[in-house]
Design a protein around this motif. Structure first.
Motif, mmCIF file in Angstrom:
data_model
loop_
_atom_site.group_PDB
_atom_site.id
_atom_site.type_symbol
_atom_site.label_atom_id
_atom_site.label_comp_id
_atom_site.label_asym_id
_atom_site.label_seq_id
_atom_site.Cartn_x
_atom_site.Cartn_y
_atom_site.Cartn_z
ATOM 1 N N TYR A 189 0.829 -1.204 0.000
ATOM 2 C CA TYR A 189 0.000 0.000 0.000
ATOM 3 C C TYR A 189 0.865 1.257 0.000
ATOM 4 O O TYR A 189 0.647 2.174 -0.798
ATOM 5 C CB TYR A 189 -0.933 -0.005 1.217
ATOM 6 N N GLU A 190 1.849 1.303 0.884
ATOM 7 C CA GLU A 190 2.688 2.500 1.001
ATOM 8 C C GLU A 190 3.549 2.702 -0.240
ATOM 9 O O GLU A 190 3.786 3.831 -0.655
ATOM 10 C CB GLU A 190 3.516 2.443 2.283
ATOM 11 N N ARG A 191 3.994 1.637 -0.863
ATOM 12 C CA ARG A 191 4.741 1.763 -2.123
ATOM 13 C C ARG A 191 3.808 2.246 -3.238
ATOM 14 O O ARG A 191 4.203 3.029 -4.105
ATOM 15 C CB ARG A 191 5.384 0.418 -2.484
ATOM 16 N N GLY A 192 2.566 1.804 -3.217
ATOM 17 C CA GLY A 192 1.581 2.218 -4.211
ATOM 18 C C GLY A 192 1.271 3.708 -4.169
ATOM 19 O O GLY A 192 0.845 4.284 -5.170
ATOM 20 N N LEU A 193 1.509 4.340 -3.016
ATOM 21 C CA LEU A 193 1.280 5.782 -2.909
ATOM 22 C C LEU A 193 2.157 6.552 -3.898
ATOM 23 O O LEU A 193 1.752 7.600 -4.397
ATOM 24 C CB LEU A 193 1.553 6.260 -1.475
ATOM 25 N N LEU A 194 3.361 6.022 -4.201
ATOM 26 C CA LEU A 194 4.247 6.652 -5.190
ATOM 27 C C LEU A 194 3.612 6.683 -6.580
ATOM 28 O O LEU A 194 3.974 7.496 -7.416
ATOM 29 C CB LEU A 194 5.578 5.909 -5.294
ATOM 30 N N PHE A 195 2.683 5.777 -6.815
ATOM 31 C CA PHE A 195 2.031 5.659 -8.117
ATOM 32 C C PHE A 195 0.610 6.213 -8.100
ATOM 33 O O PHE A 195 -0.157 5.997 -9.024
ATOM 34 C CB PHE A 195 2.025 4.193 -8.559
ATOM 35 N N TYR A 210 -1.876 5.478 -5.951
ATOM 36 C CA TYR A 210 -2.912 4.610 -5.393
ATOM 37 C C TYR A 210 -3.116 4.945 -3.924
ATOM 38 O O TYR A 210 -2.206 4.822 -3.117
ATOM 39 C CB TYR A 210 -2.538 3.130 -5.543
ATOM 40 N N THR A 211 -4.315 5.376 -3.568
ATOM 41 C CA THR A 211 -4.594 5.749 -2.182
ATOM 42 C C THR A 211 -5.657 4.853 -1.549
ATOM 43 O O THR A 211 -5.765 4.809 -0.330
ATOM 44 C CB THR A 211 -5.062 7.214 -2.091
ATOM 45 N N ALA A 212 -6.413 4.147 -2.340
ATOM 46 C CA ALA A 212 -7.452 3.264 -1.804
ATOM 47 C C ALA A 212 -6.846 1.913 -1.441
ATOM 48 O O ALA A 212 -5.937 1.428 -2.116
ATOM 49 C CB ALA A 212 -8.558 3.068 -2.834
ATOM 50 N N LYS A 213 -7.350 1.340 -0.368
ATOM 51 C CA LYS A 213 -6.943 -0.020 0.011
ATOM 52 C C LYS A 213 -7.838 -0.979 -0.759
ATOM 53 O O LYS A 213 -9.005 -1.136 -0.424
ATOM 54 C CB LYS A 213 -7.135 -0.240 1.511
#
Length: 197
Positions: free
Chosen positions: A64-70, A72-75
């Motif tokens: 999830y936290e790595r996805g924030l770089l791209f 993505y904010t939703a779980k």
């Protein structure tokens, strides 16, 4: 087995301390451990919203936290309770069926690039994901994919005495095809104002 949310504070501490993290998981595990030790209910709720075991929590938090770089904010959990970090592929640049550049793009327009490669018996590959380096524009993404394959093929040519894993004839064909793709995707196009017959 009861979910970690139902553990006592002591049981949570024991479960966290029993977990044997790899190097990349240590930071997330430490943050979770400190939240439980300090009885930080807000942080504990954050971590425990990612799963019902230490293993699932740590892996999902990291993805999830790595996805924030791209962007993505939703779980978004799959049917098995995991957050998947795969990006949709927007382009496949194929040299042949086993040698392909994959360009993935996230919801915020950020790109990630991976390659599949095979030079005989040796090869590898992966799918674009949030674990790849974020790239801001398409042309840079294509350049990176081409560069990755060039490096793989250069290494393979250096080791082509091992003809089982590194087939020199196949590598030369792949290098020629890659040169053609490089010209097609990266070199400026000559525009014509008039169609002269």
């Amino acid at each position: 087995m009861k979910p970690i949310q139902e553990y006592t504070r002591q049981e949570k501490l024991e479960a966290i301390l029993e977990y044997n993290p790899c190097r990349t998981e240590r930071n997330a595990l430490l943050r979770y451990l400190l939240a439980v030790r300090r009885e930080d209910t807000e942080q504990m709720a954050y971590f425990e919203s990612f799963g019902n075991s230490v293993h699932r929590i740590i892996l999902n938090v990291r993805t999830y936290e790595r996805g924030l770089l791209f962007g993505y904010t939703a779980k978004q959990f799959d049917e098995y309770g995991w957050i998947r970090g795969m990006l949709p592929i927007v382009e496949r640049i194929e040299l042949d069926i086993l040698n392909t550049i994959f360009i993935g793009q996230s919801i915020d327009g950020t790109y990630a690039v991976t390659v599949d490669w095979s030079t005989g018996g040796a090869g590898g590959g992966s799918h674009p994901s949030v674990w790849d380096e974020p790239i801001s524009d398409y042309k840079t993404a294509v350049k990176q994919g081409i560069s990755e394959l060039e490096q793989r093929y250069a290494y393979a040519m250096e080791h082509s005495s091992d003809s089982t894993n590194y087939n020199a004839s196949k590598i030369r064909k792949l290098m020629a095809k890659l040169k053609e793709i490089k010209r097609q995707y990266l070199e400026p196009k000559q525009l014509s104002l008039f169609d002269i017959a």
